[in-house]
Design an enzyme around this catalytic site. Sequence first.
Site, PDB file in Angstrom:
ATOM      1  N   GLU A  67       0.813  -1.225   0.000  1.00 18.02           N
ATOM      2  CA  GLU A  67       0.000   0.000   0.000  1.00 18.02           C
ATOM      3  C   GLU A  67       0.846   1.273   0.000  1.00 18.02           C
ATOM      4  OE1 GLU A  67      -0.476  -2.636   1.888  1.00 18.02           O
ATOM      5  OE2 GLU A  67      -2.577  -3.281   1.750  1.00 18.02           O
ATOM      6  N   PHE A 129     -10.719  -7.114  14.825  1.00 19.05           N
ATOM      7  CA  PHE A 129      -9.725  -7.600  13.869  1.00 19.05           C
ATOM      8  C   PHE A 129      -9.426  -6.514  12.824  1.00 19.05           C
ATOM      9  CE2 PHE A 129      -8.801  -9.802   9.792  1.00 19.05           C
ATOM     10  CZ  PHE A 129      -7.538 -10.259  10.139  1.00 19.05           C
ATOM     11  N   GLN A 130      -8.185  -6.200  12.659  1.00 19.66           N
ATOM     12  CA  GLN A 130      -7.707  -5.176  11.708  1.00 19.66           C
ATOM     13  C   GLN A 130      -8.332  -3.807  11.949  1.00 19.66           C
ATOM     14  OE1 GLN A 130      -7.841  -6.932   7.702  1.00 19.66           O
ATOM     15  NE2 GLN A 130      -5.801  -7.762   8.096  1.00 19.66           N
ATOM     16  N   LYS A 179     -17.228  -0.460   7.384  1.00 17.24           N
ATOM     17  CA  LYS A 179     -17.789  -1.489   6.500  1.00 17.24           C
ATOM     18  C   LYS A 179     -19.310  -1.375   6.430  1.00 17.24           C
ATOM     19  CE  LYS A 179     -17.066  -6.321   5.367  1.00 17.24           C
ATOM     20  NZ  LYS A 179     -16.354  -7.547   5.705  1.00 17.24           N
ATOM     21  N   MET A 491      24.486   8.382  -0.088  1.00 13.02           N
ATOM     22  CA  MET A 491      24.393   9.695   0.556  1.00 13.02           C
ATOM     23  C   MET A 491      24.802   9.611   2.024  1.00 13.02           C
ATOM     24  SD  MET A 491      23.940  12.808   0.224  1.00 13.02           S
ATOM     25  CE  MET A 491      22.981  13.465  -1.130  1.00 13.02           C
TER      26      MET A 491
END
Length: 589
Positions: A67, A129-130, A179, A491
């Site tokens: 993501e 959950f999540q 949801k 760098m």
Amino acid sequence: MPKTATATKKTSTAAQQLETLIGSEIMWATLVGEGTDTVFGYPGGAILPAYDALRKYPVHHVLVRHEQGAAHMADGYARASGKVGVAVATSGPGATNLVTGIATAMMDSTPIVCITGQVSSKLLGSDAFQEIDITGITLPITKHNFLVTRAEEIAPAIRSAFQIAQTGRPGPVLVDITKDALQGSAHFDFAAAQPAPHRPHPMLKAESAAMEEAIELIKHAKRPIILAGHGILLSGASQVVRQFAERHHIPVASTLLGLGAFPASHPLSLGMMGMHGESWVNNAIQKSDLLLAFGMRFDDRVTGTVTTYAPHAKKIHVDIDPYEINKIVKVDVALIGDLRQVLTTMLPLLPAKKDTSWLDEVNAMKGDASVRDIVNLPDSGHLYAAHVLNDLWRETKGDSIIVTDVGQHQMWEAQYYKHDSPRSLITSGGLGTMGFSMPAAIGAKFACPKKDVWVIAGDGGFQMTAAELSTAVQENLDLNIAIINNGFLGMVRQWQELFYQKNYACTPILSPDFVKLADAHGIPGLKVTKRADVIPAVRKARAHKGVFLLDFHVEREDGVYPMIAPGAALHDMVRRPKRDPLMEVPEDL
Ligand SMILES: Cc1cc2nc3c(=O)[nH]c(=O)nc-3n(C[C@H](O)[C@H](O)[C@H](O)COP(=O)(O)OP(=O)(O)OC[C@H]3O[C@@H](n4cnc5c(N)ncnc54)[C@H](O)[C@@H]3O)c2cc1C
Ligand SMILES: Cc1ncc(C[n+]2csc(CCOP(=O)(O)OP(=O)(O)O)c2C)c(N)n1
Ligand SMILES: [Mg+2]
């Protein structure tokens, strides 16, 4: 708005859109109404209702591999097109994976909208959950965010998100949708969901005191410099900035993010300022008696130590964000507003001037540094990154969008690739996010499919998001990748060399054989080790339709010069050591 007539009747005007849809359909219908045709995302449980409804809408979904990539793709899409980029993710880890990309967009004022699924509203706060409080997490790195718990709130939230993302100073907005909101139903009325009109900062009038003061300062200045920033691109002000500079014969220095806003090949263009800016640019700023800061925010990479910054100069700051005024550098005149509008108002007040003495003085500071530069050296058998970037520019100039990663290669790109057109350089400046280039280039390619798009990445940063190679292949993209492979986190190694007695702790980095890695993805590639092979390799990559990877094995311990050490003044530049085979020497000052 749905593609098929099965769920709801197809409608064409806002007035007809009074229909009952489920929340997930409202989400897509609103995005389509806002002009979105491409989104970058990854599915999961909480956002699944949205994915279920996607097939009904004319939206192309790009399946990313992480993501973070979705947020960077939305960012690259926005920077290349000037439109809002959209990323979609599920709740929990999907949402948290977006965070680096959102912060990157925030630091560089990129307009993106991120939509995340959330657990059902009745589970909020229960460690379901999540479940993660993504609005809490992203509060400091978004311009605004929304938690939407009802289907009827979806369209107003998304429409507000688009408005907020692109008005005033642009930035990222997150819309977190539960949801049950995605599964519920509501009347969909696109027009009624329009937010109240944005009230812009009152337009500065030509007769305002600040405007008059600014014109007086410019008229009396002998050594003025325009500091061209990213705000020029965001405001679409390139044309008027050019007219402004030409009318009064004012040299133009650019920030990293301002490169391309003013053509590098223009006689008034000086080049990049700041930590790795050209010596004559930084010295000219220190000698200047008037700085005209156009859409730039005096980042510390630009000023060096503020106490010694441009000590002889009066300062005029034009910026849309009032909070940027006097934040770092105290200014004499502030013109708050959209740059294009302010300069368009100001231009007729500006007297024409032909005096070239200041520009001549700056050009004298430049001396013959550019002639003695590395790119003009005979081939010594060594391949320097500067060669690669300069040859890439010679081969592609004017024609390509370059998307860089973060590190030495990013600075060499800024120094050796001359950008003449707006939005031709896409790079993470403020957050300096390694791993940005590959996904951001995918986004840029979707925004500008006909453009030749190049990823320029270090061997370290490329490995951070290399999984998006699969995304590019799955999407049949025509994309070129150049890895500047120095075997180091270059760098950081340079800082260790200069400030930590060459203690190269944890900076040598092992990489896979990038050509074989490409091959595993069905991507052709070439390893390049000689200067003479650079241009033929670039030609081959450009001629190939599809993704092509070039692995440039360059000098391992090369440095980016000049460099302003942390805490030093802008004129106090560390120069390339004389014994170095590269030609820049202290006389370039
Ligand atoms: C390794 C590394 C090295 C770097 N070295 C350098 C360096 O040597 N030199 C350098 O310049 N940078 C360097 N940077 C980048 C630096 O950190 C900053 O990101 C950069 O200087 C910011 O440029 P900016 O102020 O033009 O753009 P931004 O940070 O994007 O700021 C844009 C400004 O424009 C304003 N604005 C937005 N829209 C409008 C509008 N419509 N009208 C008017 N104003 C508007 C905003 O409010 C903001 O103040 C480096 C970054 C990295 C990662
Ligand atoms: C995500 C992230 N982690 C760490 C850093 C710190 N950092 C800045 S440049 C750099 C080295 C980059 O190495 P590489 O990608 O090989 O590019 P090079 O400098 O060698 O051109 C590091 C580690 C960063 N900018 N971003
Ligand atoms: Mg490297």
